[in-house]
Motif scaffolding. Structure first.
Motif, short mmCIF file in Angstrom:
data_model
loop_
_atom_site.label_atom_id
_atom_site.label_comp_id
_atom_site.label_asym_id
_atom_site.label_seq_id
_atom_site.Cartn_x
_atom_site.Cartn_y
_atom_site.Cartn_z
N LEU A 253 0.93 -0.84 -0.04
CA LEU A 253 -0.06 0.06 0.21
C LEU A 253 0.98 1.52 -0.01
O LEU A 253 0.59 2.11 -1.08
CB LEU A 253 -1.15 0.02 1.22
N GLU A 254 2.34 1.58 1.25
CA GLU A 254 2.62 3.10 1.21
C GLU A 254 3.26 3.32 -0.07
O GLU A 254 3.49 4.50 -1.12
CB GLU A 254 3.71 2.40 1.80
N LYS B 235 -6.25 7.27 4.23
CA LYS B 235 -5.21 6.72 4.65
C LYS B 235 -5.80 6.06 5.43
O LYS B 235 -5.94 6.27 6.58
CB LYS B 235 -4.03 7.47 4.52
N SER C 277 -4.53 2.34 6.35
CA SER C 277 -3.71 1.47 6.39
C SER C 277 -3.96 0.73 7.50
O SER C 277 -4.78 0.34 8.88
CB SER C 277 -2.66 2.29 7.43
N PRO C 278 -3.60 -0.53 7.28
CA PRO C 278 -2.59 -0.38 6.59
C PRO C 278 -3.49 -1.24 5.31
O PRO C 278 -2.69 -2.17 3.70
CB PRO C 278 -2.14 -1.85 6.28
N ALA D 280 -5.98 2.89 0.05
CA ALA D 280 -6.08 4.47 0.22
C ALA D 280 -6.59 4.79 -1.16
O ALA D 280 -7.25 4.16 -1.97
CB ALA D 280 -4.32 4.50 0.06
#
Length: 128
Positions: A13-14, A30, A32-33, A36
């Motif tokens: 994801l990042e 956002k 997370s995880p 988004a």
């Protein structure tokens, strides 16, 4: 009916968030995880990514983002380290396109079609 959003799968994801922000999308959610969501810089549509354990097999996802200044946008992204599989090229369907892949292998097409986006010469005639 109006298209609200497209969601594509991601393994990281990042890394995907960074990629899509570099393309110019604005991160608005956002979670997370797993998730988004981005606002597109023009129009009212959004784009999201969600975490998956495995990516789909086969041809996968193709996402088109229209850019009025396509060649300038591509050059800007190249200077930011984005790699393209195909640089801007005029296509037989009267669109100018550049192609790249996101970090998960989803096919991203940046394009400009102008009037031909909705009204190509071969468009079906309207019903009476």
């Amino acid at each position: 009916m109006n298209l609200n959003q497209i969601t594509v799968p991601a393994l990281d994801l990042e890394k995907s968030i960074t990629f899509y922000q570099t393309l110019g999308l604005q991160l608005i959610v956002k979670a997370s995880p797993r998730y988004a969501r981005f606002a597109c810089p023009e129009g009212g549509s959004t784009f999201s990514i969600h975490l998956v354990e495995d990516l789909p097999q086969g041809n996968g996802v193709m996402v088109y983002f229209e850019c009025t200044q396509l060649d300038d946008k591509v050059q800007e992204l190249v200077t930011q380290g984005i790699s393209f599989d195909e640089m801007p090229e005029d296509r037989p369907w009267l669109w100018r396109e550049a192609r790249l892949k996101d970090p998960n292998g989803n096919q991203i097409i940046l394009f400009y079609a102008g009037e031909n986006r909705l009204n190509p010469p071969w468009r079906l005639k309207e019903s009476p």
